[in-house]
Write a protein that holds these residues in place. Sequence first.
Motif: not given
Length: 437
Positions: A324-326, A333, A336-337, A260, A329-330, A161
Motif C-alpha cells: 500500500q505504502h510503496d 489517493p 495515502r496514510g 475516508r 498510494e500512488g 488518480d
Amino acid sequence: MTGFDSLGIQHTAAAQHIAVVGAGIVGCATAFHLRRMGVQQVTLIDPMGPGGSTTSAGAGFVSHWSAGMVDMGAEGLRLQQYGLDFYRALSAVAEGRGQDIGYRNRGTLMLSLTPEGHDRHIRPVLPPRHIRPVLESPHAPPEMRGVTPAQIAEMTAGLVDGARLYSGAFNPHGIQLETDRAITLLGQLVQDEGVDFLPRRVTAMAEDASGVTLTLDQGSLHVDQVVLAGGAWNNALLAAFGYAMPLLRVVATRIRTEGRGLPAVSPTIQCRELRLWLRECFGAVLWGTGVGYRPWYQLQGEGTAAPQGRQSFPELLEILKENQHDVLEGYFPPLRGAGVEQWVQGIACYTPDNNLIVGRVPGTSRVTVAGGDNESGVSHGPGMGRLAAEIATARATITDPHRFRPDRFAKGQFPTEAAVAEGLAQHQVLRFTPSAA
C-alpha cells in the motif's frame, strides 16, 4: 420470498433426505435450492455456522468473469449471470426485512497502467466489434465499453488518480455486496425454508446401497445423498472415497481501511497489472492484492489441515501494508496514510485449469462435490449450489456441467498442491514465489 420466483427454480416434491456439508456460500446455496426444488428433508452440517469461514472474507465482487478474464466459456457465464440474478433477488428480500446487505449495482471497472497492460487485460474483455475481434471476448455483454483515464477519474469520484492510468473497461452489470451480511441473510433464509442446521463436524463417511452414513463428532447420520461443499476442507472429506480434488489452497487477505469519506458512487475496481481488487465500502476502501497471497502448503506444509481462524497469518497483512505504502498510494489517493480498520483472511481453492468442480465424486453414486472456486466463490456460489442440487436430484441442469466434471483430471495427475501451483503457472493464471519468505 417472491424475489426468487423469477429464477425459474422448478419445484417437484421428492421424498429424499440430503445432507450438505459446508455452510459457506456454495453449501448454503445448495441447501436453499434443494428445498426450493422440493426435497423433503435437507440437513446442513458445519461446525462454524453459515459463513463462518472463507465466504465472509470475500471481496463481494460479482460480474461476468467469462467475458475475457477467465476461460470458463458460456457455461461459466451462465453461472455468473445466475449469481447476478440471485443476489438481486436476495437484496429484494433483505430490503423487505429492513436489512442492508450492501448490494450496489455500480458496475465493474478494469484498469490498465500501460499499453502492454491494455493489450493483455483490456482488449480481451471488450465485445468483438473492433478491428481484431480474435483478441476480444465473445462472451462480453454488448454494454461493456472502453473508458479513458479522464472518464475513470470522473466515475470513481477521487478513488482513482486517472492521470496514472492508460485505459480501462467498464461492465455496467457488475455488482458488489457485503459478503458477511449476505451469507448471514442466506443462512437465515435456508432455515426459513425448513433446512435443519447441524453444528457438527463430519469425521468419516461411507456409502452403501441404501445411502450414505456420516459419522459426526457427536453421533451419526444416514441420508440418501450427500453434497460436499467444504471448500478448503473438501479433500479431507473426500479421502473416505479414495478421491482427491486437485486443489491449491491459497491464503488471501482482505483489508478495510478506516473511513475516508468516499461517496458511494464508484464501480468495483480490478487492476491485473497490480494484482489488485479494490472498492469503496461505506466510505472506506476495501481491498486486497495477490502480492500478499501465499499457498497454504508454503505456510504450513503439504497435507496439513486448513485453519479455523480468519486472522491466522499477520505477516501477510504486513506485506500488504508495505505494498500500500510503496505502490498503491500512488494510484489511489484515499489510501495515502490510511490505517487498517479491519482485516480478515480466507482460503481460496484453485484448480489447475482455473475452472470449477461440480459433479458426482468418481466411484460413487450418491455423493456430489462442489468446489474449486478459484477465488470466485461469491460470484459462482449461487449457480454452483443450484447445479450441485440439480445433479444430486438428477434434474435438468442450469448449464452443461461437463466443463466442471471432477473426472476431467486423471487420477494422480496433480499429486500435490505444489503440482497444482505449477499447472496454474503454466496457464499464466497464478505464479507464486518458491517459498513464503
